[in-house]
Design an enzyme around this catalytic site. Structure first.
Site, PDB file in Angstrom:
ATOM      1  N   ARG A 240       0.852  -1.190   0.000  1.00  0.00           N
ATOM      2  CA  ARG A 240       0.000   0.000   0.000  1.00  0.00           C
ATOM      3  C   ARG A 240       0.891   1.244   0.000  1.00  0.00           C
ATOM      4  O   ARG A 240       2.012   1.224   0.528  1.00  0.00           O
ATOM      5  CB  ARG A 240      -0.884   0.042   1.250  1.00  0.00           C
ATOM      6  CG  ARG A 240      -2.076  -0.898   1.189  1.00  0.00           C
ATOM      7  CD  ARG A 240      -3.113  -0.425   0.166  1.00  0.00           C
ATOM      8  NE  ARG A 240      -4.264  -1.305   0.116  1.00  0.00           N
ATOM      9  CZ  ARG A 240      -4.416  -2.283  -0.783  1.00  0.00           C
ATOM     10  NH1 ARG A 240      -3.497  -2.513  -1.695  1.00  0.00           N
ATOM     11  NH2 ARG A 240      -5.517  -3.014  -0.792  1.00  0.00           N
ATOM     12  N   HIS A 288      -1.331   0.906  -9.530  1.00  0.00           N
ATOM     13  CA  HIS A 288      -2.068  -0.007  -8.646  1.00  0.00           C
ATOM     14  C   HIS A 288      -2.720  -1.143  -9.463  1.00  0.00           C
ATOM     15  O   HIS A 288      -3.929  -1.374  -9.382  1.00  0.00           O
ATOM     16  CB  HIS A 288      -3.137   0.723  -7.820  1.00  0.00           C
ATOM     17  CG  HIS A 288      -3.549  -0.064  -6.591  1.00  0.00           C
ATOM     18  ND1 HIS A 288      -3.875   0.522  -5.393  1.00  0.00           N
ATOM     19  CD2 HIS A 288      -3.689  -1.402  -6.397  1.00  0.00           C
ATOM     20  CE1 HIS A 288      -4.195  -0.424  -4.515  1.00  0.00           C
ATOM     21  NE2 HIS A 288      -4.104  -1.605  -5.108  1.00  0.00           N
TER      22      HIS A 288
HETATM   23  P1  NDP Z   1      -1.680 -11.813   4.303  1.00  0.00           P
HETATM   24  O1  NDP Z   1      -2.529 -11.370   5.435  1.00  0.00           O
HETATM   25  O2  NDP Z   1      -1.861 -13.194   3.776  1.00  0.00           O
HETATM   26  O3  NDP Z   1      -0.144 -11.666   4.694  1.00  0.00           O
HETATM   27  C1  NDP Z   1       0.340 -10.557   5.381  1.00  0.00           C
HETATM   28  C2  NDP Z   1       1.751 -10.836   5.839  1.00  0.00           C
HETATM   29  O4  NDP Z   1       2.273  -9.645   6.438  1.00  0.00           O
HETATM   30  C3  NDP Z   1       1.834 -11.947   6.891  1.00  0.00           C
HETATM   31  O5  NDP Z   1       2.998 -12.710   6.708  1.00  0.00           O
HETATM   32  C4  NDP Z   1       1.936 -11.155   8.198  1.00  0.00           C
HETATM   33  O6  NDP Z   1       2.588 -11.838   9.250  1.00  0.00           O
HETATM   34  C5  NDP Z   1       2.768  -9.984   7.735  1.00  0.00           C
HETATM   35  N1  NDP Z   1       2.625  -8.850   8.671  1.00  0.00           N
HETATM   36  C6  NDP Z   1       1.528  -8.171   9.010  1.00  0.00           C
HETATM   37  N2  NDP Z   1       1.802  -7.208   9.922  1.00  0.00           N
HETATM   38  C7  NDP Z   1       3.128  -7.313  10.167  1.00  0.00           C
HETATM   39  C8  NDP Z   1       4.016  -6.626  11.018  1.00  0.00           C
HETATM   40  N3  NDP Z   1       3.597  -5.635  11.830  1.00  0.00           N
HETATM   41  N4  NDP Z   1       5.316  -6.994  11.025  1.00  0.00           N
HETATM   42  C9  NDP Z   1       5.747  -8.009  10.230  1.00  0.00           C
HETATM   43  N5  NDP Z   1       4.950  -8.704   9.374  1.00  0.00           N
HETATM   44  C10 NDP Z   1       3.654  -8.357   9.355  1.00  0.00           C
HETATM   45  O7  NDP Z   1      -1.891 -10.733   3.144  1.00  0.00           O
HETATM   46  P2  NDP Z   1      -1.697 -10.942   1.579  1.00  0.00           P
HETATM   47  O8  NDP Z   1      -0.370 -11.562   1.351  1.00  0.00           O
HETATM   48  O9  NDP Z   1      -2.869 -11.597   0.979  1.00  0.00           O
HETATM   49  O10 NDP Z   1      -1.713  -9.431   1.071  1.00  0.00           O
HETATM   50  C11 NDP Z   1      -0.773  -8.490   1.529  1.00  0.00           C
HETATM   51  C12 NDP Z   1      -1.139  -7.094   1.052  1.00  0.00           C
HETATM   52  O11 NDP Z   1      -0.892  -6.959  -0.330  1.00  0.00           O
HETATM   53  C13 NDP Z   1      -2.610  -6.702   1.165  1.00  0.00           C
HETATM   54  O12 NDP Z   1      -2.950  -6.359   2.487  1.00  0.00           O
HETATM   55  C14 NDP Z   1      -2.709  -5.537   0.218  1.00  0.00           C
HETATM   56  O13 NDP Z   1      -2.413  -4.338   0.901  1.00  0.00           O
HETATM   57  C15 NDP Z   1      -1.626  -5.825  -0.809  1.00  0.00           C
HETATM   58  N6  NDP Z   1      -2.184  -6.124  -2.115  1.00  0.00           N
HETATM   59  C16 NDP Z   1      -1.878  -5.275  -3.155  1.00  0.00           C
HETATM   60  C17 NDP Z   1      -2.344  -5.515  -4.409  1.00  0.00           C
HETATM   61  C18 NDP Z   1      -1.973  -4.606  -5.523  1.00  0.00           C
HETATM   62  O14 NDP Z   1      -2.591  -4.670  -6.598  1.00  0.00           O
HETATM   63  N7  NDP Z   1      -0.967  -3.760  -5.362  1.00  0.00           N
HETATM   64  C19 NDP Z   1      -3.205  -6.655  -4.715  1.00  0.00           C
HETATM   65  C20 NDP Z   1      -3.457  -7.496  -3.573  1.00  0.00           C
HETATM   66  C21 NDP Z   1      -2.967  -7.213  -2.325  1.00  0.00           C
HETATM   67  P3  NDP Z   1       1.973 -13.176   9.870  1.00  0.00           P
HETATM   68  O15 NDP Z   1       2.185 -14.238   8.809  1.00  0.00           O
HETATM   69  O16 NDP Z   1       2.793 -13.449  11.078  1.00  0.00           O
HETATM   70  O17 NDP Z   1       0.534 -12.920  10.137  1.00  0.00           O
HETATM   71  C1  OXD Z   2      -6.085  -5.618  -3.257  1.00  0.00           C
HETATM   72  C2  OXD Z   2      -5.713  -4.591  -4.198  1.00  0.00           C
HETATM   73  O1  OXD Z   2      -5.933  -5.390  -2.078  1.00  0.00           O
HETATM   74  O2  OXD Z   2      -6.190  -4.633  -5.324  1.00  0.00           O
HETATM   75  O3  OXD Z   2      -6.530  -6.705  -3.683  1.00  0.00           O
HETATM   76  O4  OXD Z   2      -4.932  -3.700  -3.887  1.00  0.00           O
END
Ligand code: NDP
Ligand code: OXD
Length: 325
Positions: A240, A288
């Site tokens: 993000r 994005h």
């Molecule tokens: P998940 O919830 O599956 O994974 C999030 C990961 O981040 C986990 O490993 C989690 O740790 C880790 N995490 C969260 N908070 C912390 C912290 N404070 N310190 C260290 N690690 C942390 O999410 P996704 O992988 O599905 O998606 C991630 C992000 O990608 C979404 O939230 C979104 O913002 C972004 N996204 C962007 C897109 C785009 O088009 N640019 C499309 C889709 C998603 P733990 O495993 O221990 O819980």
């Molecule tokens: C998502 C995105 O979060 O599109 O899936 O950014």
């Protein structure tokens, strides 16, 4: 729809086109039960009372307050920062995100494209091509390049698996330890610095939460590996816009702390045409689009989640509202 009575479902998708969502939801939800709203104007109160579920993307503040019987909000994207902190979703209601192979595959492709682009100097070759110059650049082997996946969840794990197949030396960073992961995963604030110190190409696939806002800052950039085969570090942000401190990113690219970056997400989207990041050295900007939510791919899984939720069965895409993701 067969199965539990879901009541009415309100659909509101911000500035996205609703057409594909309506078309594909119609295959599962009766015409009187799917209510589309532009998010600015709520449906009439008697309809709002019957709404139990919302399917939503970037909805104006206060919108969910119109639905007193709301049980869950389904995000049309994987990220739920647009929902997690708002006060108009009742405390007792749940948030469900997208976990889907189509979306995961798209973000994985974007991530791998950008790691390779920087490792293999795509921007350098583009510049040479513009000058019609045959200019071979130094080349290193993937196993000598250390990729750091900041966020090792659904997306980080998928990207890591493909990058590892290509031979990259991957490590992850997450909130909780992952002793069974196929790569070394650093965990928590205490292990952030060693994770950064061993990273040549940093990939951010974190959710945006109170803890992760601004994490891509000068201090983080300065801790990335300076001794790597790439000659300096690169940053790739598909999480993000709130993860990066834009002024720090611009400075780091300008003064050479970072050799390059790929950025898909910004605080202000669309990125204004006068934002200096457009002209920063060695930056690859995408609007994005790392992973676009395609209704034809996502709707069936979202409806399956909705039914499982309504029947009280486990839903793996349930958001932990206290953690914010
Ligand atoms: P998940 O919830 O599956 O994974 C999030 C990961 O981040 C986990 O490993 C989690 O740790 C880790 N995490 C969260 N908070 C912390 C912290 N404070 N310190 C260290 N690690 C942390 O999410 P996704 O992988 O599905 O998606 C991630 C992000 O990608 C979404 O939230 C979104 O913002 C972004 N996204 C962007 C897109 C785009 O088009 N640019 C499309 C889709 C998603 P733990 O495993 O221990 O819980
Ligand atoms: C998502 C995105 O979060 O599109 O899936 O950014």
């Amino acid at each position: 729809m067969s199965g539990p009575d879901l009541g009415k479902i309100v659909l509101t998708v911000g500035d996205w086109s609703p057409d594909g969502w309506i078309e594909h939801l119609r295959a599962h939800v009766g015409p009187d039960d799917l209510i589309f709203s532009d998010g600015k104007q709520a449906p009439p109160p008697d309809i709002c009372d019957q709404v139990r579920y919302a399917i939503a993307w970037k909805t104006p503040d206060g919108f969910f307050g119109n639905f007193p019987n709301l049980k869950a909000v389904l995000s049309t994207g994987a990220g739920v920062d647009h929902l997690a902190t708002r006060g108009d979703i009742p405390q007792g209601a749940s948030i469900i995100r997208v976990i889907d192979p189509d979306l995961t595959g798209r973000v994985t492709a974007w991530t791998v494209m950008n790691v390779i682009a920087h490792h293999r100097q795509a921007l350098g070759y583009l510049a040479a091509q513009k000058e019609a110059k045959w200019r071979p650049l130094p080349q290193s082997s993937a196993p000598d390049v250390r990729v750091g996946l900041m966020g090792y969840g659904e997306l980080g794990q998928s990207a890591g698996a493909v990058l590892a197949l290509l031979g990259y030396d991957c490590a992850g960073w997450a909130r909780s330890p992952k002793p069974d992961a196929p790569i070394n995963v650093f965990a928590g604030q205490a292990e952030l610095e060693p994770f950064l110190r061993r990273t040549d190409i940093l990939v951010c696939l974190l959710p945006l939460t109170e803890d992760t806002r601004g994490i891509l800052n000068r201090d983080t950039f300065s801790k990335l590996a300076q001794d790597g085969i790439t000659g300096g570090p690169f940053v790739i942000n598909g999480g993000r816009g709130g993860h990066q401190v834009e002024a720090d990113l611009l400075d780091a690219l300008t003064d050479g702390t970072l050799l390059g970056a790929s950025i898909d997400v910004f605080d202000e989207e669309p990125l204004p045409s006068d934002n200096p990041l457009w002209g920063a050295p060695n930056i690859l900007i995408t609007p994005h689009t790392a992973g676009m939510s395609a209704p034809e791919a996502l709707v069936a899984g979202m409806v399956r989640n909705l039914i499982a939720f309504a029947e009280g069965r486990p839903v793996d895409a349930l958001v932990d509202r206290s953690a914010g993701y």
